[in-house]
Design a protein around this motif. Structure first.
Motif, PDB file in Angstrom:
ATOM      1  N   ALA A  67       0.826  -1.209   0.000  1.00  0.00           N
ATOM      2  CA  ALA A  67       0.000   0.000   0.000  1.00  0.00           C
ATOM      3  C   ALA A  67       0.858   1.256   0.000  1.00  0.00           C
ATOM      4  CB  ALA A  67      -0.930  -0.006   1.205  1.00  0.00           C
ATOM      5  N   VAL A  68       1.938   1.223   0.753  1.00  0.00           N
ATOM      6  CA  VAL A  68       2.846   2.381   0.770  1.00  0.00           C
ATOM      7  C   VAL A  68       3.493   2.568  -0.593  1.00  0.00           C
ATOM      8  CG1 VAL A  68       5.014   3.246   1.742  1.00  0.00           C
ATOM      9  CG2 VAL A  68       3.271   2.293   3.249  1.00  0.00           C
ATOM     10  N   ILE A  69       3.944   1.480  -1.201  1.00  0.00           N
ATOM     11  CA  ILE A  69       4.575   1.574  -2.527  1.00  0.00           C
ATOM     12  C   ILE A  69       3.562   2.032  -3.564  1.00  0.00           C
ATOM     13  CG2 ILE A  69       5.627   0.204  -4.374  1.00  0.00           C
ATOM     14  CD1 ILE A  69       6.965  -1.458  -2.145  1.00  0.00           C
ATOM     15  N   LEU A  70       2.360   1.462  -3.546  1.00  0.00           N
ATOM     16  CA  LEU A  70       1.326   1.859  -4.499  1.00  0.00           C
ATOM     17  C   LEU A  70       0.916   3.315  -4.291  1.00  0.00           C
ATOM     18  CD1 LEU A  70      -0.558   0.914  -6.768  1.00  0.00           C
ATOM     19  CD2 LEU A  70      -2.226   0.360  -4.989  1.00  0.00           C
ATOM     20  N   GLY A  71       0.780   3.727  -3.046  1.00  0.00           N
ATOM     21  CA  GLY A  71       0.442   5.122  -2.764  1.00  0.00           C
ATOM     22  C   GLY A  71       1.506   6.077  -3.265  1.00  0.00           C
ATOM     23  N   ARG A  72       2.742   5.669  -3.132  1.00  0.00           N
ATOM     24  CA  ARG A  72       3.841   6.511  -3.626  1.00  0.00           C
ATOM     25  C   ARG A  72       3.802   6.620  -5.156  1.00  0.00           C
ATOM     26  NH1 ARG A  72       6.965  10.722  -2.814  1.00  0.00           N
ATOM     27  NH2 ARG A  72       8.971  10.477  -3.778  1.00  0.00           N
ATOM     28  N   LEU A  73       3.466   5.514  -5.828  1.00  0.00           N
ATOM     29  CA  LEU A  73       3.402   5.538  -7.284  1.00  0.00           C
ATOM     30  C   LEU A  73       2.207   6.352  -7.786  1.00  0.00           C
ATOM     31  CD1 LEU A  73       4.328   1.853  -8.150  1.00  0.00           C
ATOM     32  CD2 LEU A  73       5.753   3.879  -8.456  1.00  0.00           C
TER      33      LEU A  73
END
Length: 80
Positions: free
Chosen positions: A70-76
């Motif tokens: 979720a953190v990686i997707l939110g960053r993208l």
């Protein structure tokens, strides 16, 4: 970066969590520590506690991997 740290943290904590789960499930000389899950004559409440203890590791690791994703997707998605 934070997502990768969370994912690595999840994998690093897995052996320690597994060890504490094994300590909780096994019979111990001190009756207050182990659940004695291998014993078939334990009460239904203890059997439920054993099942709950068994699913702790997959839920713990799964939650941390989900959080990292979720953190990686939110960053993208919300990149400046």
């Amino acid at each position: 970066m934070i997502g990768l740290v969370i994912a690595i943290l999840a994998l690093a904590l897995a052996p320690g969590v597994q060890e504490s789960i094994n300590l909780a499930r096994n019979e111990s000389t001190d009756s207050s520590i182990g659940l004695d899950c291998d014993n078939e004559s334990i009460s239904n409440f203890d059997k439920a506690a054993c099942v709950t203890t068994d699913i702790t590791l997959p839920y713990f690791i799964g939650f941390l991997i989900f959080l990292a994703g979720a953190v990686i997707l939110g960053r993208l998605v919300f990149q400046d």
